[in-house]
Design a protein around this motif. Structure first.
Motif, PDB file in Angstrom:
ATOM      1  N   GLU A   1       0.824  -1.201   0.000  1.00 13.53           N
ATOM      2  CA  GLU A   1       0.000   0.000   0.000  1.00 13.53           C
ATOM      3  C   GLU A   1       0.863   1.258   0.000  1.00 13.53           C
ATOM      4  OE1 GLU A   1      -3.315   2.107  -0.426  1.00 13.53           O
ATOM      5  OE2 GLU A   1      -3.205  -0.087  -0.404  1.00 13.53           O
ATOM      6  N   ALA A   2       1.963   1.231   0.789  1.00 18.12           N
ATOM      7  CA  ALA A   2       2.862   2.382   0.847  1.00 18.12           C
ATOM      8  C   ALA A   2       3.571   2.598  -0.486  1.00 18.12           C
ATOM      9  CB  ALA A   2       3.880   2.194   1.961  1.00 18.12           C
ATOM     10  N   VAL A   3       3.975   1.502  -1.118  1.00 16.81           N
ATOM     11  CA  VAL A   3       4.640   1.599  -2.412  1.00 16.81           C
ATOM     12  C   VAL A   3       3.701   2.203  -3.453  1.00 16.81           C
ATOM     13  CG1 VAL A   3       5.668   0.281  -4.299  1.00 16.81           C
ATOM     14  CG2 VAL A   3       6.238  -0.292  -1.941  1.00 16.81           C
ATOM     15  N   LYS A   4       2.459   1.712  -3.483  1.00 17.43           N
ATOM     16  CA  LYS A   4       1.478   2.233  -4.442  1.00 17.43           C
ATOM     17  C   LYS A   4       1.183   3.705  -4.177  1.00 17.43           C
ATOM     18  CE  LYS A   4      -0.707  -2.273  -5.196  1.00 17.43           C
ATOM     19  NZ  LYS A   4      -1.912  -3.100  -4.951  1.00 17.43           N
ATOM     20  N   GLN A   5       1.127   4.083  -2.915  1.00 11.09           N
ATOM     21  CA  GLN A   5       0.867   5.472  -2.558  1.00 11.09           C
ATOM     22  C   GLN A   5       2.011   6.378  -3.010  1.00 11.09           C
ATOM     23  OE1 GLN A   5      -1.936   6.878  -1.316  1.00 11.09           O
ATOM     24  NE2 GLN A   5      -0.862   8.830  -1.606  1.00 11.09           N
ATOM     25  N   ASP A   6       3.235   5.875  -2.863  1.00 13.31           N
ATOM     26  CA  ASP A   6       4.395   6.674  -3.281  1.00 13.31           C
ATOM     27  C   ASP A   6       4.424   6.858  -4.797  1.00 13.31           C
ATOM     28  OD1 ASP A   6       5.063   6.794  -0.661  1.00 13.31           O
ATOM     29  OD2 ASP A   6       6.813   5.479  -0.777  1.00 13.31           O
ATOM     30  N   ILE A   7       4.063   5.808  -5.535  1.00  6.66           N
ATOM     31  CA  ILE A   7       4.013   5.915  -6.990  1.00  6.66           C
ATOM     32  C   ILE A   7       2.922   6.904  -7.406  1.00  6.66           C
ATOM     33  CG2 ILE A   7       3.286   4.683  -9.062  1.00  6.66           C
ATOM     34  CD1 ILE A   7       5.195   2.647  -8.591  1.00  6.66           C
TER      35      ILE A   7
ATOM     36  N   LEU B   1       8.466   3.944 -13.571  1.00  3.39           N
ATOM     37  CA  LEU B   1       7.484   4.914 -14.069  1.00  3.39           C
ATOM     38  C   LEU B   1       7.425   4.954 -15.590  1.00  3.39           C
ATOM     39  CD1 LEU B   1       8.516   7.537 -11.452  1.00  3.39           C
ATOM     40  CD2 LEU B   1       6.196   6.671 -11.656  1.00  3.39           C
ATOM     41  N   LYS B   2       7.868   3.873 -16.220  1.00  2.00           N
ATOM     42  CA  LYS B   2       7.944   3.853 -17.682  1.00  2.00           C
ATOM     43  C   LYS B   2       6.577   4.001 -18.340  1.00  2.00           C
ATOM     44  CE  LYS B   2       8.119  -1.253 -18.070  1.00  2.00           C
ATOM     45  NZ  LYS B   2       7.987  -1.537 -16.627  1.00  2.00           N
ATOM     46  N   ASP B   3       5.536   3.455 -17.713  1.00  3.71           N
ATOM     47  CA  ASP B   3       4.195   3.566 -18.301  1.00  3.71           C
ATOM     48  C   ASP B   3       3.767   5.027 -18.404  1.00  3.71           C
ATOM     49  OD1 ASP B   3       4.146   0.835 -18.449  1.00  3.71           O
ATOM     50  OD2 ASP B   3       3.041   0.565 -16.573  1.00  3.71           O
TER      51      ASP B   3
ATOM     52  N   GLN C   1      11.087  13.465  -1.344  1.00  2.02           N
ATOM     53  CA  GLN C   1       9.857  12.743  -1.648  1.00  2.02           C
ATOM     54  C   GLN C   1      10.015  11.280  -1.217  1.00  2.02           C
ATOM     55  OE1 GLN C   1       9.835  16.194  -2.790  1.00  2.02           O
ATOM     56  NE2 GLN C   1       7.870  15.275  -3.319  1.00  2.02           N
ATOM     57  N   ARG C   2       8.910  10.620  -0.992  1.00  2.00           N
ATOM     58  CA  ARG C   2       8.960   9.187  -0.672  1.00  2.00           C
ATOM     59  C   ARG C   2       9.130   8.391  -1.966  1.00  2.00           C
ATOM     60  NH1 ARG C   2       7.847   7.448   4.367  1.00  2.00           N
ATOM     61  NH2 ARG C   2       7.132   9.012   5.862  1.00  2.00           N
ATOM     62  N   ILE C   3      10.116   7.505  -1.980  1.00  2.00           N
ATOM     63  CA  ILE C   3      10.459   6.758  -3.203  1.00  2.00           C
ATOM     64  C   ILE C   3      10.646   5.272  -2.894  1.00  2.00           C
ATOM     65  CG2 ILE C   3      11.476   8.651  -4.532  1.00  2.00           C
ATOM     66  CD1 ILE C   3      14.197   7.874  -3.329  1.00  2.00           C
ATOM     67  N   SER C   4       9.731   4.719  -2.088  1.00  2.00           N
ATOM     68  CA  SER C   4       9.870   3.306  -1.705  1.00  2.00           C
ATOM     69  C   SER C   4       9.837   2.380  -2.909  1.00  2.00           C
ATOM     70  CB  SER C   4       8.758   2.920  -0.727  1.00  2.00           C
ATOM     71  OG  SER C   4       7.491   3.112  -1.309  1.00  2.00           O
ATOM     72  N   TYR C   5       9.218   2.828  -4.025  1.00  2.00           N
ATOM     73  CA  TYR C   5       9.116   1.983  -5.218  1.00  2.00           C
ATOM     74  C   TYR C   5      10.476   1.717  -5.863  1.00  2.00           C
ATOM     75  CZ  TYR C   5       8.959   6.756  -7.060  1.00  2.00           C
ATOM     76  OH  TYR C   5       9.216   8.075  -7.313  1.00  2.00           O
ATOM     77  N   ILE C   6      11.470   2.537  -5.565  1.00  2.00           N
ATOM     78  CA  ILE C   6      12.814   2.271  -6.091  1.00  2.00           C
ATOM     79  C   ILE C   6      13.483   1.159  -5.284  1.00  2.00           C
ATOM     80  CG2 ILE C   6      15.106   3.272  -6.498  1.00  2.00           C
ATOM     81  CD1 ILE C   6      13.865   5.874  -7.116  1.00  2.00           C
TER      82      ILE C   6
ATOM     83  N   TYR D   1      15.427   6.163   3.042  1.00  2.88           N
ATOM     84  CA  TYR D   1      15.701   6.922   4.257  1.00  2.88           C
ATOM     85  C   TYR D   1      14.425   7.367   4.965  1.00  2.88           C
ATOM     86  CZ  TYR D   1      16.800  11.140   6.919  1.00  2.88           C
ATOM     87  OH  TYR D   1      16.865  12.101   7.896  1.00  2.88           O
ATOM     88  N   LEU D   2      13.497   7.983   4.252  1.00  2.00           N
ATOM     89  CA  LEU D   2      12.291   8.528   4.882  1.00  2.00           C
ATOM     90  C   LEU D   2      11.443   7.447   5.537  1.00  2.00           C
ATOM     91  CD1 LEU D   2      11.060  11.300   2.386  1.00  2.00           C
ATOM     92  CD2 LEU D   2      12.121  11.617   4.621  1.00  2.00           C
ATOM     93  N   SER D   3      11.369   6.277   4.912  1.00  4.31           N
ATOM     94  CA  SER D   3      10.572   5.182   5.486  1.00  4.31           C
ATOM     95  C   SER D   3      11.239   4.606   6.724  1.00  4.31           C
ATOM     96  CB  SER D   3      10.364   4.077   4.444  1.00  4.31           C
ATOM     97  OG  SER D   3       9.615   4.550   3.357  1.00  4.31           O
TER      98      SER D   3
END
Length: 748
Positions: free
Chosen positions: A354-360, A626-628, A543-548, A564-566
């Motif tokens: 959920e956090a990953v999707k929110q960050d994206i 984020l290629k899409d 910014q939050r970038i957990s998806y990376i 770091y932020l998470s």
């Protein structure tokens, strides 16, 4: 009686000349002293430390931001302290080998005169090397160079003169110790042997026995106080304890002098934030060597044979004490809370889907805001700036100013993300802040040359100075930031200096940039310092970038990256000082302190260049996730690499026959030496993959600094005038002109 042949007699006088005998005794007994001289000679001959610009710290020292008679005078003054430390150490270790000295007036002064071969040789060599360097590579006139060198000589003479005045006032010879009656005896010949013995000791005591004879070095002549050649006096008729008392009293005075000098150097630490007290880095290096020499000499004078054992016990004890909180000095990220350490393990690092999707989702909203002021399908620019100390810091600033200017601001207006390492990211962060100020104020002030000039300024002198007078021995001084207290170490000195040269524009919390990045006003920046404990990368962004770190479309956990932020969400991670982020991302080992984090077990981070010097890994990962969105909303991708050197593959030339040492060191030395070239191979592979899974045009542009092995620019936080000229002239390279034309064409 048969006379010696004239030639043989002359050779004996030469061989037993005191300065030559002192040189012999150094080679036989005092190799550790010669190692210091060897280090200094190799440095000014530019045989060691060239990659990091160490020789230039001596040949072209800067004080208060400029080359001057004062900067050379300070280096000369520092060299004077080293020479006196060398003389004192040598006298303590070797004085007893030359008993005739005790029969002379001002024995230590005469010892120094005769021990001047190495100091004079070094001074002449330094003058020659410095003159040639300034004449061939810098634009100074002969008059200016002579003035600089005169300052060096004056500084040297001042320190030596002050030292000699002290020793002449405190040291005592035989006459001062035993009275004027002894002078009469000293002036007599062998007939005076018995009166001397009766005067000093009423009992018979011949000290000149076999044991002492074995330790005594033969000397037939020496250089006197008026620099005249003199024959040595006989000394066998003097009592042993009488001569020993002269040496012992001289040694004690020398020890007090050494301690006073060491305390004076350490006392400078209290004024390390005053610009006038921040001396050139070259003189700081000499000062560190001097302290080591003086400390060991003083201990040797007091403890004699126990010296090595006491030093060993001291360092073992200090090492054990440093494990306790009261004595442990750690460097921290200013603004981050350390009260409640975070558990660091694989489970803790996993972020929820959920956090990953929110960050994206948040990032896509940010990208949409970025797109609003652009054409229907704009080009998306990704800037990757490589590390490399001040050269990368200045080059990234010059490159961004120039490229953004010739594209009428379109380059930065189309930039989505900026990644990279070390100095390159400092220059990029400064330019981003200037661009933000322009957006807010509606100006184009960021193109002014004065901002590039700020990136030229020295950062090394305050760091080295703080290392010498504070970090190595006794740490003094604390400061408050966001209600927490921190030590003023060389990490603080770096941030303080960086804050000054950037006009305090970057002295903000990380959270300050969240809003302008989210609104699409400025690009996102992702910093990636390396974690020492496990080799991972700590990704730091506003910014939050957990998806990376953890893919949104997969259950696979990417253990390479830690967000770091998470991780430090409960430690007020967003309040970290932005200058601390820049420093942590550029903490070159040993020069800068490694940074501790509030984790259990304790983590340490340092320079991002060890893992990703060019920022390509982070850029490619961002594009992949984020290629899409990029395929739908942009007309293509431009990856602009601002590199602090030429991108070429160099093949080391090895001889068919190698020495044993070369065979042993070659595998490790070659691998480490090719570290960044290996990263280049990996990055090119990643960029090739990008073009295969991204359905759109991908342009890769390399804007390069004109640096090579033949035309080196040192990896340092200090730049010489020649190096600055080379960096500015790199814009004129044909390869870079081609990149400029291509960039303007792509951004039309």
């Amino acid at each position: 009686m048969k006379k010696r042949p004239l030639t043989k007699s002359f050779l004996l006088k030469v061989v037993y000349f005191f300065p030559l005998q002192l040189l012999f005794v150094h080679f036989k007994k005092n190799q550790q002293l010669l190692l210091f001289w060897l280090l200094l000679f190799l440095t000014i001959f530019q045989q060691i430390g060239n990659k990091y610009g160490v020789p230039l710290l001596f040949l072209e020292p800067e004080y208060l931001g400029e080359l001057s008679i004062w900067s050379y005078g300070i280096v000369g003054f520092a060299l004077g302290s080293f020479v006196m430390a060398f003389n004192i150490s040598s006298y303590i270790m070797n004085g007893f080998r030359f008993p005739f000295l005790a029969t002379l007036s001002k024995p230590f002064f005469k010892y120094c005169i005769n021990n001047s071969f190495l100091p004079l040789l070094f001074i002449l060599t330094y003058l020659y090397c410095t003159y040639n360097f300034l004449d061939q590579y810098e634009s100074y006139s002969r008059t200016e160079i002579i003035k600089f060198l005169a300052g060096f000589i004056a500084g040297y003479i001042i320190f030596v003169s002050i030292s000699m005045l002290y020793f002449m006032a405190t040291n005592k010879d035989l006459e001062k110790l035993f009275g004027k009656e002894l002078a009469k005896v000293m002036g007599s010949d062998t007939d005076g042997e018995e009166p001397a013995r009766l005067l000093l000791h009423k009992k018979e005591r011949n000290w000149y026995n076999k044991e002492v004879l074995e330790k005594t070095w033969r000397v037939e002549s020496y250089i006197g106080s008026r620099f005249r050649l003199k024959a040595t006096r006989p000394f066998s008729h003097y009592d042993y304890e009488m001569l020993t008392k002269v040496f012992r009293q001289n040694h004690v005075n020398a020890s007090f002098f050494e301690i006073a000098v060491i305390i004076s150097i350490l006392a400078l630490g209290w004024f390390r934030e005053v610009d006038a007290f921040i001396i050139p880095a070259g003189s700081t290096i000499i000062m560190v060597i001097t302290m080591a020499l003086m400390a060991s000499s003083a201990l040797r004078s007091w403890l004699r044979g126990w010296t090595l054992l006491v030093i060993l016990v001291f360092f073992v004890g200090l090492n054990q004490l440093s494990k306790y909180d009261s004595y442990y000095f750690e460097n921290r990220l200013y603004g981050l809370k350390y009260d409640n350490p975070v558990t660091y393990d694989n489970e803790q690092l996993i972020v929820s889907d959920e956090a990953v999707k929110q960050d994206i989702k948040s990032t896509k909203k940010q990208l949409s805001n970025w797109k609003k002021s652009k054409d229907k399908k704009p080009k998306a620019v990704f800037i990757a700036t490589s590390g490399g100390g001040s050269r990368a810091m200045l080059w990234s600033m010059i490159a961004l100013q120039h490229l953004d200017s010739i594209t009428s601001g379109k380059l930065y207006n189309h930039t989505l993300l900026n990644t990279g390492s070390s100095g390159g990211m400092i220059g990029s962060a400064y330019y981003r802040e200037l661009a933000l100020q322009d957006k807010i104020n509606g100006t184009q002030d960021r193109f002014q040359k004065k901002y590039a000039a700020n990136m030229e300024r020295d950062l090394l002198n305050p760091v080295f100075f703080t290392l010498a007078v504070n970090d190595m021995l006794i740490r003094t001084g604390r400061f408050d930031y966001n209600s927490d207290t921190y030590w003023k170490d060389r990490g603080y000195a770096f941030e303080n200096s960086l804050n000054q040269i950037t006009n305090k524009l970057l002295d903000k919390p990380l959270s300050y940039y969240n809003k302008p990045v989210s609104e699409g006003l400025i690009p996102m920046m992702i910093f990636s310092p390396s974690i020492i404990n496990d080799g991972r990368r700590m990704l730091i962004s506003s910014q939050r970038i957990s998806y990376i770190c953890q893919a949104a479309h997969s259950k696979i956990f990417d253990t390479e990256n830690v967000e770091y932020l998470s991780l430090f969400e409960k430690n007020q991670a967003e309040n970290i000082r932005f200058l601390s982020v820049l420093r942590a991302n550029a903490s070159f080992p040993y020069i800068m302190p490694t940074v501790s984090l509030p984790t259990d077990p304790k983590l340490e981070i340092f320079d991002s260049g060890m893992r990703d010097n060019y920022g390509i890994k982070t850029t490619v990962k961002f594009i992949y996730e984020l290629k899409d969105w990029l395929e739908i909303n942009t007309s293509g991708i431009i990856i602009l690499q601002i590199r602090d050197g030429l991108k070429d593959i160099t093949i080391a030339h090895t001889n068919t026959k190698r020495s044993i040492a070369s065979e042993m060191l070659s595998p490790f030395g070659s691998l480490y030496g090719n570290l960044f070239q290996i990263q280049d191979y990996n990055n090119d592979e990643l960029l090739e993959y990008t073009t295969s899974w991204y359905n759109g045009p991908v342009e890769i542009l390399n804007y390069q600094l004109n640096k090579s092995k033949k035309q080196n620019i040192s990896l340092s936080w200090h730049l010489t005038a020649k190096e600055k000229r080379l960096i500015f002239s790199s814009i004129q390279m044909p390869q870079n002109k081609e990149v400029e034309d291509k960039l303007k064409e792509l951004l039309q």
